[in-house]
Design an enzyme around this catalytic site. Structure first.
Site, short mmCIF file in Angstrom:
data_model
loop_
_atom_site.label_atom_id
_atom_site.label_comp_id
_atom_site.label_asym_id
_atom_site.label_seq_id
_atom_site.Cartn_x
_atom_site.Cartn_y
_atom_site.Cartn_z
N SER A 105 20.72 -63.66 25.87
CA SER A 105 21.66 -64.76 26.07
C SER A 105 23.09 -64.39 25.71
O SER A 105 23.69 -63.54 26.33
CB SER A 105 21.19 -65.97 25.28
OG SER A 105 21.90 -67.10 25.68
N HIS A 106 23.63 -65.03 24.66
CA HIS A 106 25.04 -64.83 24.32
C HIS A 106 25.25 -63.63 23.39
O HIS A 106 26.37 -63.35 23.00
CB HIS A 106 25.57 -66.09 23.64
CG HIS A 106 24.79 -66.45 22.42
ND1 HIS A 106 23.56 -67.06 22.49
CD2 HIS A 106 25.03 -66.24 21.11
CE1 HIS A 106 23.09 -67.22 21.27
NE2 HIS A 106 23.96 -66.74 20.41
N ASP A 140 27.89 -67.89 29.37
CA ASP A 140 27.39 -66.79 28.54
C ASP A 140 26.66 -65.78 29.42
O ASP A 140 26.62 -65.91 30.65
CB ASP A 140 26.50 -67.31 27.40
CG ASP A 140 25.20 -67.91 27.89
OD1 ASP A 140 25.13 -68.28 29.08
OD2 ASP A 140 24.25 -68.02 27.09
N ASP A 157 23.58 -65.06 30.21
CA ASP A 157 22.49 -65.47 31.11
C ASP A 157 22.78 -66.80 31.81
O ASP A 157 21.90 -67.33 32.50
CB ASP A 157 21.16 -65.53 30.36
CG ASP A 157 21.13 -66.59 29.28
OD1 ASP A 157 22.19 -66.86 28.69
OD2 ASP A 157 20.06 -67.15 29.03
N ASP A 171 23.34 -69.95 30.84
CA ASP A 171 22.90 -71.31 30.48
C ASP A 171 23.93 -72.05 29.65
O ASP A 171 23.92 -73.27 29.57
CB ASP A 171 21.50 -71.32 29.83
CG ASP A 171 21.38 -70.39 28.66
OD1 ASP A 171 22.38 -69.75 28.28
OD2 ASP A 171 20.26 -70.30 28.10
N ARG A 172 24.85 -71.31 29.01
CA ARG A 172 25.89 -71.99 28.21
C ARG A 172 27.17 -72.19 29.02
O ARG A 172 27.41 -71.44 29.96
CB ARG A 172 26.25 -71.16 26.98
CG ARG A 172 25.12 -71.00 26.01
CD ARG A 172 25.58 -70.31 24.75
NE ARG A 172 24.48 -70.29 23.79
CZ ARG A 172 24.61 -70.14 22.49
NH1 ARG A 172 25.81 -69.98 21.97
NH2 ARG A 172 23.56 -70.15 21.70
N LYS A 181 19.04 -75.35 29.85
CA LYS A 181 20.43 -75.79 29.98
C LYS A 181 21.06 -74.99 31.10
O LYS A 181 20.58 -73.91 31.44
CB LYS A 181 21.17 -75.62 28.66
CG LYS A 181 21.14 -74.24 28.04
CD LYS A 181 21.71 -74.32 26.63
CE LYS A 181 21.90 -72.96 26.00
NZ LYS A 181 20.70 -72.49 25.30
C1 G16 Z 1 19.53 -70.80 22.11
C2 G16 Z 1 18.77 -71.99 22.57
C3 G16 Z 1 19.60 -73.24 22.35
C4 G16 Z 1 20.02 -73.34 20.91
C5 G16 Z 1 20.68 -72.07 20.47
C6 G16 Z 1 20.86 -72.13 18.98
O1 G16 Z 1 20.66 -70.66 22.92
O2 G16 Z 1 18.45 -71.87 23.94
O3 G16 Z 1 18.86 -74.33 22.75
O4 G16 Z 1 20.90 -74.39 20.69
O5 G16 Z 1 19.89 -70.97 20.78
O6 G16 Z 1 21.21 -70.92 18.51
P1 G16 Z 1 21.17 -70.63 16.97
O7 G16 Z 1 19.74 -70.73 16.49
O8 G16 Z 1 21.76 -69.27 16.89
O9 G16 Z 1 22.05 -71.67 16.32
P2 G16 Z 1 20.85 -69.41 23.87
O10 G16 Z 1 22.02 -69.75 24.75
O11 G16 Z 1 21.13 -68.28 22.93
O12 G16 Z 1 19.56 -69.26 24.60
#
Ligand code: G16
Length: 557
Positions: free
Chosen positions: A116-117, A283, A285, A287-288, A384
Site C-alpha cells: 500500500s502506502h 497511494d 495501490d 485505495d487512499r 476503499k
Molecule cells: C490500511 C487499511 C486501512 C487502515 C490503515 C491503518 O490502509 O486498509 O483500513 O485505516 O491501514 O493503518 P495503520 O494501522 O498503519 O494506522 P492501507 O492503505 O495501508 O491498506
C-alpha cells in the site's frame, strides 16, 4: 500443455501474522527461503473454503518483487488445484479494481500484492493480502486461520515449469496433474472504468471539467497512473498536464507513496501556486486519496467523508440504491456522525481497518464509510477507493457549483467544525512504544481517572470515559478487543492512541486529537492552534516523550 506439480518440504517461519491489512514486511524478509511460498500456501489452505475448483484474482501495485511473486502464486495455484486465475495485465491492478473484479466475476477471492502506502524497492517493503469472495480484505477469523497454517506448515505445492507471460492479454488453458488450469490475463483498467461509468454521471463531470476547471492529480508513481489517465484525461477530457507521476515504478521513484501533506509535498507546493482548482493524490495501490482545493486548501479525510455524506444523493448510484447508512473507523472524527444525525441515518463506529466495514455493507447497513487514514469508499466494492472518492468530490462540486474550500466552509457553517489532527511517530523502538501503550492501558484501567480534570493554556477538560476500544460486530457478533486507547472528555473532545498495524519494522505510534467548535468565529483557525491544549494533555498523559525519547512527530496531518 501438460505439467505436473511437486510438493516441497518446508517448516514454519515466525512472524507471518497478517497486520491491519495483509502481511507487510521488508522485501529482504520476503526473499528469504520459503517465506513467500509458506504464506501463499497458508492463504490457499486457510483462506479458501475449498481450493479445488476455485477461481482467484491476482493483481498488485507494481512494486519491486511483485511480478515474481505473481508468477510464483500462479504456479502454486496450479499445483494446489485452483481451477482458474484471473491475472492483471503485467500483474498491475489497483486494490479497488481487484475488489471490483472479484465481485464482477464472482470469484472465490483474490490475492493482492501490495504494501500500500509503504515505500517500495529492494530496500523497502512488500506485502501480500488475501481478499474474500465479497471483494473485501479477509476478516479476522480468516486471517487467524491463515496465520494458524503458517505455524504448522510442513510442505507447499508448486508447478515450477509453468511459465506464464503476463504481458499478453488473453486466456490459456493448461493441464496440471491431469486437471484443467486456466489463466486469464485481463486489462488492468477496463472493468473498473466501466463500473465507474455506471456509478457516476460522466457526461456531467466532463462538462464540469470543460468549464475551465483545472485539476491536478498525482499518482505518486504507483499503480493509479493508467487509471487516472484513462478516466481523467481520456474519458473526462482533462489535458495530459492534469496528471503527474503516472508511470508505475518498482520503487515509486524513491517517493513514499502516501497521500498526505508530508509525503505529497510536491502536489501541495504546486497547488499552493493557485493555478489549479482541485488537486488529488493517491497511494501506491490506489485505495487512499488526499483532496486539496485551490491554494492547497486541505480537506481532512474526516471532513471529506462528512461532506460526501451530506451530498451523497447527487451521485446516480445512490439515487438508485438510496442511502443505507454511514460508518467511520474509531479514530476518524465525528463530523460524519453529525450528518448522520441530521439525515436520520445510522452511523457505525468500527476499529481501524477496512475489513471491518465489509460485514455491514454485505448486510445492507451502510452506503458510505471512511477513515482518517485517507480512505474513503462506498458499498460499490469492498475496498476503499481513491479514484471513486475523487469522482465523488467532482460530482459534489459540479452539483453545487462551488469551490472545494467553499464547500467545506459551508459544511462547517451547517454542522460546526470537528477540528482534527494526527501525529505520527514513525520508527519508534518497539519496546519503548509498547511501554507507552502499557502505561496508557494501566491509565484507562484505573477508574479513578474518570472525572479527572486537565488544564492546558486557557482550557480545562474533564475525563468522561477512558478505555481501550472494543468492537462487537453487529452482524456476526464477533468481538475485536484492544483497538485503541481512548480518552473522551465531557465536551466530546477525544484523544486516541494506537500502534500502526501496517508498518514492517519498529513501531509507529499514532496520536489522534479531536475537538469540536460551533463558534463560527473560530472555524477558520489553524487546527494546531485550536487543538494545542488537547495535544499538550495527550503528550502529558501518555508520557510519550519520556517513554520513547521522541520530542516531535515525523508526520502531522
Ligand atoms: C490500511 C487499511 C486501512 C487502515 C490503515 C491503518 O490502509 O486498509 O483500513 O485505516 O491501514 O493503518 P495503520 O494501522 O498503519 O494506522 P492501507 O492503505 O495501508 O491498506
Amino acid at each position: 500443455m501438460s505439467y505436473s506439480s511437486t510438493s516441497v518440504s518446508t517448516s514454519p517461519i515466525d512472524g507471518q501474522k497478517p497486520g491491519t491489512s495483509g502481511l507487510r514486511k521488508a522485501v529482504k524478509v520476503y526473499l528469504q527461503k520459503n517465506y513467500t511460498e509458506n504464506f501463499v500456501q497458508s492463504i490457499l489452505e486457510g483462506g479458501l473454503g475449498s481450493i479445488e475448483g476455485s477461481t482467484l484474482v491476482i493483481g498488485g501495485d507494481g512494486r519491486y518483487y511483485e511480478k515474481e511473486a505473481a508468477l510464483l502464486i500462479i504456479q502454486m495455484c496450479a499445483a494446489n488445484g485452483v481451477s482458474k486465475v484471473i491475472v492483471a495485465h503485467n500483474a498491475l491492478m489497483s486494490t479497488p479494481a481487484v475488489s471490483c473484479v472479484i465481485r464482477k466475476y464472482k470469484t472465490n477471492g483474490g490475492i493482492i500484492l501490495t504494501a500500500s502506502h509503504n515505500p517500495g524497492g529492494p530496500d523497502a517493503d512488500f506485502g501480500i493480502k488475501f481478499n474474500t469472495e465479497n471483494g473485501g480484505p479477509a476478516p479476522e477469523n480468516v486471517t487467524d486461520k491463515i496465520f494458524e497454517r503458517t505455524r504448522n506448515i510442513n510442505q507447499y505445492k508448486i508447478c515450477p515449469d509453468l511459465k506464464v507471460d503476463l504481458s499478453k492479454i488473453g486466456q490459456s488453458v493448461y493441464t496440471v496433474d491431469g486437471r484443467e488450469f486456466t489463466v486469464q490475463i485481463i486489462d488492468s483498467v477496463s472493468d473498473y472504468v466501466e463500473y465507474m461509468k455506471e456509478i457516476f454521471d460522466f457526461p456531467s463531470l466532463k462538462n464540469y471539467l470543460s468549464s475551465g476547471k483545472q485539476v491536478l492529480m498525482d499518482s505518486m508513481n504507483g499503480v493509479m497512473g493508467p487509471y487516472v489517465k484513462r478516466v481523467i484525461c481520456e474519458e473526462l477530457g482533462a489535458p495530459e498536464t492534469s496528471v503527474v507521476n503516472c508511470t508505475p515504478l518498482e520503487d515509486f521513484g524513491g517517493k513514499h507513496p502516501d497521500p498526505n501533506l508530508t509525503y505529497a509535498a510536491d502536489l501541495v507546493a504546486e497547488m499552493a501556486k493557485g493555478q489549479h482548482d482541485f488537486g488529488a493524490a493517491f497511494d501506491g495501490d490506489g485505495d487512499r486519496n488526499m483532496i486539496l482545493g485551490k491554494n492547497a486548501f486541505f480537506v481532512t479525510p474526516s471532513d471529506s467523508l462528512a461532506v460526501l455524506a451530506h451530498y451523497l444523493e447527487c451521485i446516480p448510484y445512490f439515487k438508485k440504491t438510496g442511502v443505507k447508512g454511514y460508518a467511520r473507523s474509531m479514530p476518524t472524527s465525528g463530523a460524519v456522525d453529525r450528518v448522520a444525525k441530521t439525515k436520520n441515518q445510522k452511523c457505525y463506529e468500527v476499529p481501524t481497518g477496512w475489513k471491518f466495514f465489509g460485514n455491514l455493507m454485505d448486510a445492507g447497513c451502510l452506503s458510505l464509510c471512511g477513515e482518517e487514514s485517507f480512505g474513503t469508499g462506498s458499498d460499490h466494492i469492498r475496498e476503499k477507493d481513491g479514484l471513486w472518492a475523487i469522482l465523488a468530490w467532482l460530482s459534489v462540486l459540479a452539483n453545487q457549483n462551488c469551490s472545494v474550500e467553499q464547500c467545506v466552509k459551508n459544511h462547517w457553517q451547517t454542522y460546526g467544525r470537528n477540528f482534527y489532527t494526527r501525529y505520527d511517530y514513525e520508527n519508534c523502538e518497539t519496546g519503548q512504544a509498547n511501554k507507552m501503550m502499557d502505561h496508557l492501558n494501566a491509565y484507562v484501567g484505573d477508574e479513578s481517572n474518570i472525572g479527572k480534570e486537565y488544564s492546558a493554556k486557557d482550557k480545562t477538560y474533564k475525563v468522561a470515559k477512558a478505555d481501550n476500544f472494543s468492537y462487537t460486530d453487529p452482524v456476526d457478533n464477533s468481538v475485536s478487543k484492544n483497538q485503541g486507547i481512548r480518552l473522551i472528555f465531557e465536551d466530546g473532545s477525544r484523544i486516541i492512541f494506537r500502534l500502526s498495524g501496517t508498518g514492517s519494522s519498529g513501531a509507529t505510534i499514532r496520536m489522534y486529537v479531536e475537538g469540536y467548535e460551533n463558534d463560527p468565529a473560530k472555524y477558520e483557525m489553524d487546527p494546531q492552534v485550536v487543538l494545542r491544549p488537547l495535544i499538550d494533555i495527550a503528550l502529558m498523559v501518555s508520557k510519550l516523550s519520556e517513554l520513547t525519547g521522541r520530542d516531535s512527530p515525523t508526520v502531522i496531518t
